[in-house]
Write an enzyme that holds these catalytic residues in place. Structure first.
Site, PDB file in Angstrom:
ATOM      1  N   CYS A  72      84.724  10.252   5.478  1.00 32.66           N
ATOM      2  CA  CYS A  72      85.599  10.575   4.351  1.00 32.66           C
ATOM      3  C   CYS A  72      86.237   9.319   3.750  1.00 32.66           C
ATOM      4  CB  CYS A  72      86.690  11.530   4.829  1.00 32.66           C
ATOM      5  SG  CYS A  72      87.925  11.959   3.589  1.00 32.66           S
ATOM      6  N   CYS A 128      88.188  13.875  20.232  1.00 31.60           N
ATOM      7  CA  CYS A 128      87.731  12.485  20.088  1.00 31.60           C
ATOM      8  C   CYS A 128      86.490  12.219  20.929  1.00 31.60           C
ATOM      9  CB  CYS A 128      88.849  11.495  20.441  1.00 31.60           C
ATOM     10  SG  CYS A 128      88.322   9.760  20.261  1.00 31.60           S
ATOM     11  N   CYS A 173      85.601  14.057  -1.574  1.00 33.77           N
ATOM     12  CA  CYS A 173      84.907  12.803  -1.858  1.00 33.77           C
ATOM     13  C   CYS A 173      83.393  12.951  -1.686  1.00 33.77           C
ATOM     14  CB  CYS A 173      85.437  11.683  -0.956  1.00 33.77           C
ATOM     15  SG  CYS A 173      84.958  11.835   0.783  1.00 33.77           S
ATOM     16  N   HIS A 209      90.375   5.757  25.769  1.00 32.13           N
ATOM     17  CA  HIS A 209      90.341   4.303  25.907  1.00 32.13           C
ATOM     18  C   HIS A 209      90.818   3.593  24.637  1.00 32.13           C
ATOM     19  CE1 HIS A 209      88.510   0.237  26.070  1.00 32.13           C
ATOM     20  NE2 HIS A 209      88.868   0.323  27.339  1.00 32.13           N
ATOM     21  N   THR A 210      90.636   4.230  23.481  1.00 33.19           N
ATOM     22  CA  THR A 210      91.091   3.628  22.224  1.00 33.19           C
ATOM     23  C   THR A 210      92.607   3.445  22.222  1.00 33.19           C
ATOM     24  OG1 THR A 210      89.229   4.621  21.060  1.00 33.19           O
ATOM     25  CG2 THR A 210      91.066   3.850  19.708  1.00 33.19           C
ATOM     26  N   ARG A 217      89.051  12.031  32.072  1.00 32.13           N
ATOM     27  CA  ARG A 217      90.131  12.377  31.164  1.00 32.13           C
ATOM     28  C   ARG A 217      91.330  12.893  31.945  1.00 32.13           C
ATOM     29  NH1 ARG A 217      88.428   9.468  27.922  1.00 32.13           N
ATOM     30  NH2 ARG A 217      87.960   9.882  25.721  1.00 32.13           N
ATOM     31  N   ARG A 229      89.186   8.335   6.414  1.00 29.38           N
ATOM     32  CA  ARG A 229      88.471   7.603   7.468  1.00 29.38           C
ATOM     33  C   ARG A 229      89.473   6.837   8.320  1.00 29.38           C
ATOM     34  NH1 ARG A 229      83.697   3.819   5.372  1.00 29.38           N
ATOM     35  NH2 ARG A 229      83.435   5.721   4.123  1.00 29.38           N
ATOM     36  N   CYS A 278      82.328  13.622   1.970  1.00 23.47           N
ATOM     37  CA  CYS A 278      82.597  14.984   2.437  1.00 23.47           C
ATOM     38  C   CYS A 278      81.642  15.998   1.819  1.00 23.47           C
ATOM     39  CB  CYS A 278      84.045  15.372   2.141  1.00 23.47           C
ATOM     40  SG  CYS A 278      85.254  14.563   3.229  1.00 23.47           S
ATOM     41  N   HIS A 308      95.763  10.490  20.304  1.00 21.58           N
ATOM     42  CA  HIS A 308      94.943  11.106  19.262  1.00 21.58           C
ATOM     43  C   HIS A 308      93.990  12.174  19.776  1.00 21.58           C
ATOM     44  CE1 HIS A 308      92.461   7.836  20.837  1.00 21.58           C
ATOM     45  NE2 HIS A 308      91.403   8.484  20.384  1.00 21.58           N
ATOM     46  N   GLU A 309      93.963  12.425  21.075  1.00 22.09           N
ATOM     47  CA  GLU A 309      93.205  13.555  21.618  1.00 22.09           C
ATOM     48  C   GLU A 309      94.218  14.616  22.001  1.00 22.09           C
ATOM     49  OE1 GLU A 309      89.096  11.936  23.725  1.00 22.09           O
ATOM     50  OE2 GLU A 309      90.703  12.710  24.963  1.00 22.09           O
TER      51      GLU A 309
END
Length: 380
Positions: free
Chosen positions: A114, A178, A103, A49-50, A373, A118, A106, A70-71
């Site tokens: 992160c 995701c 960092c 959905h993003t 999905r 991020r 992390c 991104h998935e």
């Protein structure tokens, strides 16, 4: 794939040129990875959905032309300077957030946020040089959340790649990069319901159902699903939801309804909608003394959360989570292993599959509220 190392790769990508307009499948050039970057061949991707939210460009600064996605799951094609823990041929899941391992976040056992990697939805370029690795006839095409998996090849920072079991089927485990992991982790890592507890899940999309699934595995005695769409309840039963509440059916706040159903409130709640009213209800519906509410959904930037301070003084706890509190590189491989060991079902989250050439169908399914999905097969 070794013959392409160090060279520009020409491949097909689904490019979004304008907000809300169908993606266009066309040839793009993908530059070689630079320092701390990895170029990978995407084999399977899915629609979250993003992706749709930023493709529609509602509520944020539009950035086009852009390659969304991104998935996904893929294979490392080549690595840039300084990359030592991945090599060509490794099987990986790209993730919208990262883990630099250096960092304070992390190095902390309590955080996965992160500093370096991020999520940044406004950045359409790589960190190394502030430039895109995608182009068409010399015109840069912007990246999306550092992954851009709607392309046969993409370039990702090494800190945003989880190396996984080479035997894991990418057409299934790609959904762990995701939404499904976010929901699973929100329950497992943050809400932490005990066996026999009562759990309320606000929003029965893929993330909410993943949260419900983990509550079921934990042994929750009652899992109450809250959603405005009554068509979702039958599907939700497969994920352990035992009761369904539609706020539209009542003339009082849904938190009062849930409190009456559960003798004072649920032990745990997980909010997966991003709606500010649902967030308030999720917090106020937990039992005083021990109730824990977990916020997963992302609100609009101008939203404000309002509740009476007595809810806090009465020992109700409000928590937030980002990617289910999983550290991508450290934790995702073990989540994949849970699937490989049959401790976790992913197939029931996957309701459609389309070839890459028909990627716009996946958007139609999502916008129509059909299924959970949709897997996009890149080689078809």
């Amino acid at each position: 794939m070794s013959s392409t190392v160090g060279q520009v790769i020409r491949c097909k990508a689904a490019v979004a040129w304008e907000p809300g307009k169908p993606l266009v499948i066309q040839e793009v050039e993908v530059a070689p990875p630079q320092a701390m970057e990895v170029r990978l061949k995407i084999l399977f991707t899915s629609l979250c959905h993003t992706d749709v939210y930023f493709w529609e460009a509602k509520g944020q600064t539009p950035l086009f032309p852009r390659i969304f996605g991104h998935e996904a799951g893929g294979i490392v094609e080549s690595v840039g300077e300084g990359v030592t823990d991945l090599k060509p041929g490794d099987q990986v899941l790209p993730v919208f957030t990262g883990e630099c391992k250096e960092c304070r976040h992390c190095k902390s056992e309590e955080s996965n946020m992160c500093d370096l990697l991020r999520i940044n939805t406004d950045r359409g370029v790589m960190l190394n040089d502030g430039k895109s690795r995608f182009s068409i006839n010399g015109q840069p095409i912007y990246h999306f959340v550092g992954t851009s998996t709607f392309s046969e090849y993409t370039v990702v920072h090494v800190g945003c790649l989880a190396k996984i079991n080479p035997a894991a089927p990418l057409d299934k485990v790609c959904v762990l990069s995701c939404g499904i992991s976010t929901g699973l982790g929100a329950t497992l890592n943050v809400a932490k319901p005990k066996k026999g507890s009562t759990v309320a899940i606000f929003g029965l999309g893929a993330v909410g159902l993943a949260a419900a699934e983990r509550a079921r595995i934990a042994g929750a005695s009652r899992i109450i699903g809250i959603d405005l769409n009554p068509m979702r309840f039958d599907e939700a039963k497969k994920f352990g939801v035992t009761e369904f509440v539609n706020p539209k059916d009542y003339d009082k706040p849904v938190q009062e309804v849930i409190a009456e159903m559960t003798d004072g409130g649920v032990d745990r709640s997980v909010e997966c909608t991003g709606n500010i009213n649902a967030m308030i209800s999720a917090f106020e519906c937990v039992h005083d003394g021990w109730g824990v509410a977990v916020l997963v959904g992302v609100p609009n930037k101008d939203d404000a959360f309002k509740t009476h301070p007595m809810n806090v003084l009465n020992e109700k706890t409000l928590k937030g989570t980002f990617f289910g509190n999983y550290k991508p590189r450290s934790d995702l491989p073990s989540v994949v292993e849970k699937y490989m060991n049959k401790e976790l079902e992913l197939e029931k989250f996957i309701t459609h599959e389309v070839p890459f050439s028909e990627i716009n169908k996946a958007f139609e399914y999502m916008l129509g509220g059909v299924g959970l999905r949709c897997i996009i097969r890149m080689d078809a």
